[in-house]
Design an enzyme around this catalytic site. Structure first.
Site, PDB file in Angstrom:
ATOM      1  N   SER A 301       0.834  -1.199   0.000  1.00 48.27           N
ATOM      2  CA  SER A 301       0.000   0.000   0.000  1.00 48.27           C
ATOM      3  C   SER A 301       0.863   1.240   0.000  1.00 48.27           C
ATOM      4  O   SER A 301       2.066   1.182   0.215  1.00 48.27           O
ATOM      5  CB  SER A 301      -0.906   0.017   1.229  1.00 48.27           C
ATOM      6  OG  SER A 301      -0.160   0.409   2.362  1.00 48.27           O
ATOM      7  N   LYS A 302       0.225   2.359  -0.231  1.00 50.37           N
ATOM      8  CA  LYS A 302       0.965   3.608  -0.330  1.00 50.37           C
ATOM      9  C   LYS A 302       1.704   3.947   0.959  1.00 50.37           C
ATOM     10  O   LYS A 302       2.676   4.697   0.938  1.00 50.37           O
ATOM     11  CB  LYS A 302       0.006   4.735  -0.715  1.00 50.37           C
ATOM     12  CG  LYS A 302      -0.480   4.593  -2.137  1.00 50.37           C
ATOM     13  CD  LYS A 302      -1.622   5.540  -2.436  1.00 50.37           C
ATOM     14  CE  LYS A 302      -2.307   5.181  -3.744  1.00 50.37           C
ATOM     15  NZ  LYS A 302      -3.201   4.016  -3.612  1.00 50.37           N
ATOM     16  N   ARG A 303       1.242   3.398   2.060  1.00 49.68           N
ATOM     17  CA  ARG A 303       1.899   3.658   3.339  1.00 49.68           C
ATOM     18  C   ARG A 303       3.327   3.140   3.351  1.00 49.68           C
ATOM     19  O   ARG A 303       4.198   3.684   3.994  1.00 49.68           O
ATOM     20  CB  ARG A 303       1.117   3.019   4.488  1.00 49.68           C
ATOM     21  CG  ARG A 303      -0.287   3.559   4.657  1.00 49.68           C
ATOM     22  CD  ARG A 303      -0.910   3.079   5.962  1.00 49.68           C
ATOM     23  NE  ARG A 303      -0.167   3.567   7.117  1.00 49.68           N
ATOM     24  CZ  ARG A 303      -0.293   4.782   7.622  1.00 49.68           C
ATOM     25  NH1 ARG A 303      -1.132   5.626   7.087  1.00 49.68           N
ATOM     26  NH2 ARG A 303       0.416   5.139   8.677  1.00 49.68           N
TER      27      ARG A 303
END
Length: 538
Positions: A301-303
């Site tokens: 994910s972008k995290r």
RNA sequence: GGCCCUAUCGUCUAGUCUGGUCAGGACACCGCCCUUUCAAGGCGGCGACACGGGUUCGAAUCCCGUUGGGGCUACCA
């Protein structure tokens, strides 16, 4: 089973379809179609033997496969990998690779994203044989197929609200019984009455009460017991088709015979198989690819960092490197090869070697892979890509100069990516040099007459040929004359010219810098050194 | 919760189907070499069969269980 059987559409009757894809229309938006020809390529069909990992089933071509992203975001690396494997399958077995944009959720879909996905595939060098097709344009066809299921009694109207169903579902799960045992289908009388009353309803597909086995290309046989199937909505209350219906209809109409997609669809596959059968179509073969995880072992994910192809592109990663890296994430040629050309990959590719377990996206290894291509790509392939990063650092005007070509050649081997490379070559075109005080003091300690030595060196450079050998000779001769090691002059000179302690071999640097800039910078550095405040004690 | 997938160095993986080479390669890390520096390159080191039971002369490999991770469980796709 025939290709469609007798169909009695409720509203509009369609002409018999001449071919599998005849009713599929290409994208309407010309902006999307433009430039797409570059993506398409035709390869002669070839045959190869593929072994499934768990069975001795052979996978032979040609195959019709598709990649079906939904344009709710940029092209995710996981999606890109799926697209790559599909393309590879076609390249090694022959057949056709279809691109279909699953934009039935108009609220979340966006034409710009569609464009972005196509661009990203193009950039990666993935070629498509058919499409792109927009699923949203096939609304009528999907409704028609739903009506057909309804009229054949394979689907039924359901007047309950989603909230009401959700309530029952919770109760069924809590009691460990099937949804249907608690909430049977409405009776024929009820259906008729409520339909007449104009009550809103959805169309629900009746799942067969039997075990469904998915013959998965990468996992072998996966069976789903009869009790777990729940009837699914195929037409919403507003009449719009849902994803499951649309996918199956399109795969049938596009004559897709092998579906290679993400593992997140494995649990949906029994629904699809049942739908294929109910619609009188041949069930395609399936293969489910594992998901890509982030460094935290959670779904990427972008995290955790960059997730889209576009992000890596803007980070200066070469498409060949990303492609090669992605191919190796879940597949291996079976030997120790890692850096491989696309031709080599195509030649070695078999679905049997596709792995079934999730893998972590390792940015370090991608960086290494990128280095391999930074160093080894031919100039023809490398230079145009490198130049696209020049405007961002204000070097657009210099992009095609001879000096720039030399600078890029000198620095590509010591940059991790194209962004870094563009930054590095700036020193040859800028007049701003910033000197490092700590290092400068260190040079001064090594040679107390450094300033006068550099002045002399600069004078001699001025009368020298600006060739690597000549400059080298000049500096070493001076070093010997004044009794210092060559390094005592080399390092300060590098600082004077580039403001850095590291970089290409010094005489390459000086030669490329040219006499004018070299003289100016050495003078400037001499002044800087002379003006350094005395060292503070302690 | 239910159903499904999955499990070899920190990471990507070969080996598993057809049990029997000190479990092989790569990234990262460490050291050495090359070298005016930095890279690139070469050489070497560290480092894994998730756990517990079986079956077998012998198990990473076959079987069962446990645990971990992931997915699905929508009138999203």
């Amino acid at each position: 089973m025939g290709g469609g059987g007798s169909q009695r559409a409720l509203h509009r009757a369609r002409e018999p379809r001449p071919g599998p894809c005849a009713i599929v229309r290409p994208l309407a938006a010309s902006s999307v179609v433009d430039g797409f020809e570059d993506l398409t390529a035709t390869d002669p069909p070839r045959f190869a033997t593929h072994w499934s990992s768990t069975m001795t089933t052979t996978l032979s071509g040609p195959v019709r496969v598709r990649f079906a992203p939904s344009p709710t975001g940029n092209l995710h690396v996981g999606g890109a990998r799926t697209a790559i494997y599909n393309e590879l399958l076609v390249k090694s077995l022959g057949g056709a690779f279809i691109l279909r944009i699953e934009d039935t959720d108009r609220e979340r879909s966006d034409d710009a994203k569609t464009r972005q996905i196509i661009d990203a595939m193009h950039w990666l060098g993935i070629s498509v044989d058919e499409g792109p097709f927009l699923q949203s344009e096939r609304y009528a066809r999907h409704s028609e197929r739903a009506a057909e299921l309804l009229s054949k009694g394979l689907a039924y109207r359901d007047f309950r609200s989603s909230e009401a169903i959700e309530e029952v579902r919770k109760r069924a799960h809590a009691e460990g019984v099937t949804l249907k045992s608690l909430a049977p289908e409405p009776t024929a009388e009820e259906t008729e009455r409520r339909l007449a009353a104009g009550d809103p309803s959805v169309v629900r597909f009746r799942m067969p009460e039997e075990e469904i086995v998915v013959h998965d290309l990468v996992r072998g046989d996966v069976s789903f017991p009869a009790e777990v199937h729940e009837d699914l909505v195929i037409l919403r209350a507003d009449g719009s088709p849902t994803y499951h219906l649309s996918v199956v209809c399109d795969d049938i109409d596009m004559a897709v015979d092998l579906v290679l997609r993400g593992e997140d669809h494995l649990s949906n596959t029994p629904k699809h198989i049942a739908l294929f059968r109910a619609l009188g179509a041949t069930v395609p073969r399936f293969g489910h690819l594992p998901l890509i995880l982030g460094a935290d072992k959670k779904r990427l994910s972008k995290r955790t960092g960059a997730t889209s192809v576009e992000e890596f592109q803007s980070q200066g990663i070469l498409p060949q490197a990303l492609y090669n890296y992605l191919v190796l994430l879940g597949w291996s040629p079976g030997d120790d090869r890692e850096v491989m050309t696309k031709d080599e990959i195509v030649a070695a590719f078999t679905a049997a070697r596709l792995g079934g377990s999730a893998s972590v996206f390792d940015v370090d290894k991608l960086a290494w892979m990128n280095t391999q291509y930074m160093v080894n790509l031919s100039d023809d392939e490398f230079m145009p890509q490198a130049k696209t990063f020049l405007p961002a650092v204000g070097l657009a005007a210099e992009a095609n100069s001879e000096r720039m070509a030399r600078a890029l050649t000198l620095h590509r081997v010591r940059s991790a990516n194209l962004v870094e490379l563009a930054e590095q070559v700036g020193i040859y075109f800028s007049d701003e040099v910033e000197f490092d005080e700590t290092l400068s003091r260190k040079y001064l300690r090594k040679d107390e007459n450094l300033v006068s030595h550099l002045t002399e060196l600069s004078r001699r450079f001025a009368t020298s040929d600006f060739t690597v050998d000549a400059l080298d000779g000049v500096l070493r001769a001076l070093a010997e004359e004044v009794g210092v090691g060559a390094g005592a002059l080399i390092h300060p000179t590098r600082m004077a010219l580039s403001g850095s302690k590291s970089g290409p071999p010094l005489f390459d640097l000086v030669a490329l810098m040219g006499s004018e800039r070299t003289e100016a910078r050495m003078a400037q550095y001499g002044e800087y050194l002379a003006a350094l405040p005395p060292e503070a004690e302690g």
